[in-house]
Design a protein around this motif. Structure first.
Motif, short mmCIF file in Angstrom:
data_model
loop_
_atom_site.label_atom_id
_atom_site.label_comp_id
_atom_site.label_asym_id
_atom_site.label_seq_id
_atom_site.Cartn_x
_atom_site.Cartn_y
_atom_site.Cartn_z
N VAL A 1 0.89 0.32 5.41
CA VAL A 1 -0.27 -0.51 5.77
C VAL A 1 -0.92 -0.97 4.47
CG1 VAL A 1 -2.45 -0.61 7.01
CG2 VAL A 1 -0.59 0.82 7.89
N ASN A 2 -0.73 -2.23 4.16
CA ASN A 2 -1.18 -2.77 2.87
C ASN A 2 -2.61 -3.29 2.95
OD1 ASN A 2 -1.30 -3.89 0.28
ND2 ASN A 2 -0.54 -5.85 1.02
N GLY A 3 -3.50 -2.67 2.19
CA GLY A 3 -4.89 -3.11 2.14
C GLY A 3 -5.19 -4.01 0.96
N ASN A 4 -4.32 -4.03 -0.05
CA ASN A 4 -4.47 -4.94 -1.19
C ASN A 4 -3.83 -6.26 -0.78
OD1 ASN A 4 -5.03 -5.97 -3.71
ND2 ASN A 4 -3.36 -4.90 -4.74
N ARG A 5 -4.54 -6.97 0.03
CA ARG A 5 -4.02 -8.07 0.83
C ARG A 5 -3.14 -9.01 0.02
NH1 ARG A 5 -9.20 -10.70 3.36
NH2 ARG A 5 -9.49 -11.12 1.15
N VAL A 6 -1.91 -9.17 0.46
CA VAL A 6 -0.88 -10.03 -0.12
C VAL A 6 -0.40 -9.50 -1.48
CG1 VAL A 6 -0.32 -12.37 -0.92
CG2 VAL A 6 -1.71 -12.06 1.12
N ALA A 7 -1.29 -9.05 -2.36
CA ALA A 7 -0.91 -8.68 -3.72
C ALA A 7 0.16 -7.58 -3.76
CB ALA A 7 -2.14 -8.24 -4.50
N ASN A 8 0.04 -6.58 -2.90
CA ASN A 8 1.01 -5.49 -2.87
C ASN A 8 2.28 -5.84 -2.10
OD1 ASN A 8 -0.68 -3.74 -4.26
ND2 ASN A 8 -1.24 -2.51 -2.48
N LEU A 9 2.31 -7.02 -1.52
CA LEU A 9 3.32 -7.31 -0.52
C LEU A 9 4.75 -7.24 -1.06
CD1 LEU A 9 3.17 -7.86 2.45
CD2 LEU A 9 3.06 -10.30 1.98
N ALA A 10 5.02 -7.90 -2.17
CA ALA A 10 6.39 -7.92 -2.69
C ALA A 10 6.90 -6.52 -3.01
CB ALA A 10 6.48 -8.83 -3.91
N PRO A 11 6.17 -5.68 -3.76
CA PRO A 11 6.66 -4.34 -4.03
C PRO A 11 6.87 -3.50 -2.77
CG PRO A 11 4.89 -4.89 -5.54
CD PRO A 11 4.92 -5.96 -4.50
N LEU A 12 5.98 -3.65 -1.78
CA LEU A 12 6.10 -2.84 -0.56
C LEU A 12 7.22 -3.35 0.34
CD1 LEU A 12 2.39 -2.05 0.34
CD2 LEU A 12 4.04 -0.66 -0.90
#
Length: 283
Positions: free
Chosen positions: A113-124
Protein backbone atom coordinates in the motif's frame (compact mmCIF):
# COMPACT_ATOMS: atom_id res chain seq x y z
CA UNK A 1 -12.04 -7.73 29.37
CA UNK A 2 -10.01 -8.45 26.23
CA UNK A 3 -10.24 -5.86 23.46
CA UNK A 4 -10.81 -6.52 19.80
CA UNK A 5 -7.71 -8.06 18.17
CA UNK A 6 -5.62 -5.55 16.25
CA UNK A 7 -5.24 -5.69 12.47
CA UNK A 8 -1.56 -4.81 12.92
CA UNK A 9 0.84 -7.76 12.88
CA UNK A 10 3.31 -6.03 15.20
CA UNK A 11 0.57 -5.52 17.82
CA UNK A 12 -0.24 -9.25 17.95
CA UNK A 13 1.61 -12.19 19.47
CA UNK A 14 3.11 -14.80 17.15
CA UNK A 15 0.45 -17.36 17.98
CA UNK A 16 -2.33 -14.87 17.21
CA UNK A 17 -0.80 -14.38 13.76
CA UNK A 18 -0.58 -18.14 13.35
CA UNK A 19 -4.23 -18.51 14.31
CA UNK A 20 -5.27 -15.79 11.86
CA UNK A 21 -3.43 -17.56 9.05
CA UNK A 22 -5.68 -20.60 9.49
CA UNK A 23 -8.52 -18.56 8.04
CA UNK A 24 -6.95 -15.85 5.88
CA UNK A 25 -3.73 -15.33 3.92
CA UNK A 26 -3.84 -11.64 2.87
CA UNK A 27 -1.29 -9.16 4.20
CA UNK A 28 -1.08 -5.44 3.47
CA UNK A 29 2.31 -3.72 3.63
CA UNK A 30 1.99 0.08 4.07
CA UNK A 31 4.97 1.98 2.66
CA UNK A 32 5.23 5.74 2.93
CA UNK A 33 8.04 8.28 3.17
CA UNK A 34 9.67 10.83 5.43
CA UNK A 35 9.71 13.98 3.32
CA UNK A 36 8.71 17.62 3.44
CA UNK A 37 5.07 18.67 3.04
CA UNK A 38 5.32 22.41 3.40
CA UNK A 39 5.64 24.32 6.66
CA UNK A 40 2.12 23.51 7.81
CA UNK A 41 2.24 19.69 7.69
CA UNK A 42 4.52 16.97 9.13
CA UNK A 43 7.10 14.92 7.25
CA UNK A 44 5.19 11.72 8.11
CA UNK A 45 2.29 12.60 5.83
CA UNK A 46 2.96 9.95 3.18
CA UNK A 47 3.26 7.23 5.78
CA UNK A 48 0.00 8.58 7.19
CA UNK A 49 -1.73 7.86 3.87
CA UNK A 50 -0.45 4.29 3.84
CA UNK A 51 -1.31 3.67 7.50
CA UNK A 52 -4.82 5.14 7.53
CA UNK A 53 -5.88 3.51 4.25
CA UNK A 54 -4.34 0.11 5.09
CA UNK A 55 -5.93 0.00 8.54
CA UNK A 56 -9.37 1.04 7.30
CA UNK A 57 -9.24 -1.48 4.43
CA UNK A 58 -8.04 -4.27 6.73
CA UNK A 59 -10.91 -3.61 9.12
CA UNK A 60 -13.35 -3.79 6.21
CA UNK A 61 -11.79 -6.90 4.67
CA UNK A 62 -10.67 -8.82 7.76
CA UNK A 63 -6.98 -9.10 6.86
CA UNK A 64 -3.76 -8.15 8.64
CA UNK A 65 -1.32 -5.28 8.11
CA UNK A 66 2.47 -5.40 8.43
CA UNK A 67 4.33 -2.61 10.27
CA UNK A 68 4.64 0.51 8.13
CA UNK A 69 7.85 1.52 6.40
CA UNK A 70 8.52 5.24 6.95
CA UNK A 71 11.08 5.55 4.16
CA UNK A 72 10.45 5.77 0.42
CA UNK A 73 11.95 7.12 -2.79
CA UNK A 74 12.10 10.80 -1.87
CA UNK A 75 14.91 12.07 -4.11
CA UNK A 76 12.86 15.03 -5.32
CA UNK A 77 12.60 16.57 -1.84
CA UNK A 78 16.17 16.22 -0.61
CA UNK A 79 16.69 20.00 -0.79
CA UNK A 80 14.41 20.27 2.28
CA UNK A 81 15.92 19.37 5.69
CA UNK A 82 14.43 16.36 7.47
CA UNK A 83 13.69 14.41 4.30
CA UNK A 84 15.09 10.88 4.55
CA UNK A 85 14.88 8.55 1.57
CA UNK A 86 16.02 5.23 0.21
CA UNK A 87 17.63 4.50 -3.14
CA UNK A 88 15.08 3.07 -5.57
CA UNK A 89 16.89 -0.27 -5.62
CA UNK A 90 17.02 -0.30 -1.81
CA UNK A 91 13.28 0.29 -1.54
CA UNK A 92 12.68 -2.55 -3.99
CA UNK A 93 14.97 -4.85 -2.01
CA UNK A 94 13.39 -3.98 1.34
CA UNK A 95 9.88 -4.55 -0.02
CA UNK A 96 10.93 -7.95 -1.39
CA UNK A 97 12.53 -8.92 1.94
CA UNK A 98 9.37 -8.00 3.84
CA UNK A 99 7.19 -9.81 1.32
CA UNK A 100 9.31 -12.95 1.40
CA UNK A 101 9.05 -13.09 5.20
CA UNK A 102 5.27 -12.85 4.97
CA UNK A 103 5.10 -15.54 2.29
CA UNK A 104 7.31 -17.85 4.35
CA UNK A 105 4.81 -17.64 7.22
CA UNK A 106 1.82 -18.42 5.01
CA UNK A 107 0.60 -15.09 3.64
CA UNK A 108 0.01 -16.12 0.05
CA UNK A 109 -1.38 -12.74 -1.03
CA UNK A 110 0.70 -9.62 -0.35
CA UNK A 111 -0.30 -6.09 -1.35
CA UNK A 112 2.02 -3.11 -0.97
CA UNK A 113 0.00 0.00 0.00
CA UNK A 114 1.90 3.00 -1.32
CA UNK A 115 1.37 6.25 0.56
CA UNK A 116 4.17 8.18 -1.17
CA UNK A 117 1.75 8.77 -3.98
CA UNK A 118 3.16 7.82 -7.40
CA UNK A 119 6.78 8.47 -6.29
CA UNK A 120 7.29 4.98 -4.81
CA UNK A 121 5.42 3.34 -7.64
CA UNK A 122 8.24 2.18 -9.92
CA UNK A 123 10.36 0.55 -7.16
CA UNK A 124 7.30 -1.14 -5.62
CA UNK A 125 5.97 -2.41 -8.93
CA UNK A 126 9.35 -4.04 -9.57
CA UNK A 127 9.25 -5.55 -6.07
CA UNK A 128 5.74 -6.94 -6.63
CA UNK A 129 6.76 -8.56 -9.93
CA UNK A 130 9.96 -10.04 -8.49
CA UNK A 131 8.10 -11.33 -5.42
CA UNK A 132 5.43 -13.00 -7.56
CA UNK A 133 7.95 -14.57 -9.92
CA UNK A 134 10.18 -15.68 -7.06
CA UNK A 135 7.56 -17.16 -4.73
CA UNK A 136 4.37 -17.75 -6.71
CA UNK A 137 2.38 -15.64 -4.24
CA UNK A 138 -0.26 -13.22 -5.51
CA UNK A 139 1.16 -9.70 -5.19
CA UNK A 140 0.19 -6.16 -6.08
CA UNK A 141 0.63 -2.45 -5.45
CA UNK A 142 -2.22 -0.19 -4.34
CA UNK A 143 -1.31 3.49 -4.68
CA UNK A 144 -3.36 5.73 -2.39
CA UNK A 145 -3.23 8.53 -4.93
CA UNK A 146 -4.40 6.43 -7.88
CA UNK A 147 -6.77 3.87 -6.39
CA UNK A 148 -9.80 6.17 -6.08
CA UNK A 149 -8.89 9.17 -8.24
CA UNK A 150 -12.43 9.85 -9.41
CA UNK A 151 -13.91 9.73 -5.91
CA UNK A 152 -11.17 11.91 -4.42
CA UNK A 153 -11.38 14.34 -7.35
CA UNK A 154 -15.11 14.57 -6.79
CA UNK A 155 -14.56 15.53 -3.16
CA UNK A 156 -12.12 18.30 -4.08
CA UNK A 157 -13.43 21.86 -4.11
CA UNK A 158 -10.54 23.58 -5.82
CA UNK A 159 -9.70 23.65 -9.50
CA UNK A 160 -7.31 21.32 -11.33
CA UNK A 161 -4.01 20.96 -9.52
CA UNK A 162 -5.27 21.54 -5.97
CA UNK A 163 -4.63 17.87 -5.11
CA UNK A 164 -0.87 18.24 -5.59
CA UNK A 165 1.92 17.74 -3.07
CA UNK A 166 0.83 18.88 0.43
CA UNK A 167 -2.31 20.31 -1.14
CA UNK A 168 -6.03 19.86 -0.65
CA UNK A 169 -6.26 16.08 -0.21
CA UNK A 170 -2.97 15.53 1.64
CA UNK A 171 -3.61 18.32 4.12
CA UNK A 172 -7.20 17.12 4.58
CA UNK A 173 -5.95 13.65 5.51
CA UNK A 174 -3.49 15.14 7.99
CA UNK A 175 -6.20 17.34 9.55
CA UNK A 176 -8.43 14.29 9.96
CA UNK A 177 -5.88 11.88 11.46
CA UNK A 178 -2.92 13.98 12.67
CA UNK A 179 -4.49 17.36 13.62
CA UNK A 180 -1.98 17.91 16.42
CA UNK A 181 0.81 17.99 13.82
CA UNK A 182 -0.81 20.50 11.45
CA UNK A 183 -0.60 24.31 11.73
CA UNK A 184 -2.67 25.90 8.98
CA UNK A 185 -1.45 29.35 10.03
CA UNK A 186 1.87 28.39 8.42
CA UNK A 187 0.38 27.62 4.98
CA UNK A 188 1.71 30.13 2.45
CA UNK A 189 -1.47 30.22 0.34
CA UNK A 190 -1.51 31.96 -3.01
CA UNK A 191 -2.33 28.89 -5.13
CA UNK A 192 -3.38 29.26 -8.76
CA UNK A 193 -5.19 26.30 -10.30
CA UNK A 194 -3.21 24.52 -13.01
CA UNK A 195 -4.38 24.65 -16.61
CA UNK A 196 -5.59 21.33 -17.96
CA UNK A 197 -3.61 19.82 -20.85
CA UNK A 198 -6.43 20.76 -23.24
CA UNK A 199 -6.37 24.37 -22.04
CA UNK A 200 -2.60 24.78 -22.08
CA UNK A 201 -1.89 22.86 -25.28
CA UNK A 202 1.25 21.53 -23.61
CA UNK A 203 2.41 18.04 -22.71
CA UNK A 204 2.01 17.55 -18.95
CA UNK A 205 5.18 16.70 -17.03
CA UNK A 206 4.90 13.40 -15.17
CA UNK A 207 3.51 10.14 -16.49
CA UNK A 208 0.81 9.71 -13.86
CA UNK A 209 -1.57 12.34 -12.53
CA UNK A 210 -3.25 12.23 -9.13
CA UNK A 211 -5.95 14.55 -10.46
CA UNK A 212 -8.13 13.07 -13.24
CA UNK A 213 -8.83 16.63 -14.39
CA UNK A 214 -5.18 16.88 -15.47
CA UNK A 215 -5.15 13.75 -17.62
CA UNK A 216 -3.69 14.12 -21.08
CA UNK A 217 -0.48 13.67 -23.02
CA UNK A 218 2.50 13.40 -20.68
CA UNK A 219 6.25 13.03 -20.49
CA UNK A 220 8.68 12.42 -17.60
CA UNK A 221 11.38 15.07 -17.17
CA UNK A 222 13.05 14.52 -13.77
CA UNK A 223 13.98 17.58 -11.74
CA UNK A 224 16.84 18.16 -9.35
CA UNK A 225 15.87 18.63 -5.67
CA UNK A 226 17.14 22.21 -5.77
CA UNK A 227 14.97 22.94 -8.81
CA UNK A 228 11.83 21.76 -7.02
CA UNK A 229 12.65 23.88 -3.99
CA UNK A 230 13.24 26.93 -6.17
CA UNK A 231 10.02 26.34 -8.12
CA UNK A 232 7.95 26.08 -4.94
CA UNK A 233 9.94 28.53 -2.78
CA UNK A 234 7.07 31.01 -2.47
CA UNK A 235 4.83 28.23 -1.14
CA UNK A 236 7.50 26.49 0.99
CA UNK A 237 7.44 23.19 -0.93
CA UNK A 238 3.67 22.98 -1.49
CA UNK A 239 2.41 22.18 -5.00
CA UNK A 240 -1.34 22.16 -4.30
CA UNK A 241 -3.93 24.16 -2.37
CA UNK A 242 -3.88 23.34 1.34
CA UNK A 243 -6.30 26.16 2.20
CA UNK A 244 -9.29 24.14 1.00
CA UNK A 245 -8.54 21.15 3.23
CA UNK A 246 -10.89 20.05 6.00
CA UNK A 247 -10.82 17.09 8.36
CA UNK A 248 -14.25 15.98 7.15
CA UNK A 249 -12.98 15.89 3.59
CA UNK A 250 -9.90 13.95 4.70
CA UNK A 251 -11.98 11.24 6.38
CA UNK A 252 -14.19 10.95 3.30
CA UNK A 253 -11.17 10.62 1.02
CA UNK A 254 -9.53 7.93 3.15
CA UNK A 255 -12.84 6.05 3.33
CA UNK A 256 -13.20 6.16 -0.46
CA UNK A 257 -9.66 4.87 -1.02
CA UNK A 258 -9.99 2.19 1.67
CA UNK A 259 -13.28 1.03 0.20
CA UNK A 260 -11.68 0.54 -3.19
CA UNK A 261 -8.77 -1.31 -1.59
CA UNK A 262 -11.22 -3.63 0.16
CA UNK A 263 -12.70 -4.40 -3.27
CA UNK A 264 -9.21 -5.21 -4.56
CA UNK A 265 -8.61 -7.51 -1.59
CA UNK A 266 -11.78 -9.42 -2.44
CA UNK A 267 -10.57 -9.76 -6.03
CA UNK A 268 -7.14 -10.92 -4.89
CA UNK A 269 -8.69 -13.54 -2.61
CA UNK A 270 -10.43 -15.05 -5.63
CA UNK A 271 -7.21 -15.32 -7.64
CA UNK A 272 -5.54 -18.74 -7.82
CA UNK A 273 -2.16 -19.06 -6.13
CA UNK A 274 0.61 -20.92 -7.91
CA UNK A 275 2.57 -23.58 -6.10
CA UNK A 276 4.52 -21.57 -3.57
CA UNK A 277 8.30 -21.59 -3.72
CA UNK A 278 9.56 -21.06 -0.19
CA UNK A 279 11.84 -18.02 -0.10
CA UNK A 280 15.14 -18.19 1.77
CA UNK A 281 15.36 -17.04 5.37
CA UNK A 282 16.40 -13.38 5.38
CA UNK A 283 19.87 -13.12 6.81
Amino acid sequence: MPGRPSVWIHELSWDEVEEHLRGDDVALVPIGATEQHGRHAPLLLDTGWAVTVAQAAAELAGCLVAPPLHYGWSHGHMAFPGTIGLRAETLTAVAIDVGECLVRHGFRRVLFVNGNRVANLAPLEIAAVKLRLGTGAVTGVADTGLLARSAVGGLAEGGPGTLGHAGESETAMALAYYPHLVDMARDAGGFTAAATPAESGRVRHGHLSLDPRLDGDSVLLPHLPEEFRARTEARHGVAGDASRATAEKGRAMVAAIAGRLAEVIAEVRAMPVAELRMPPVVG
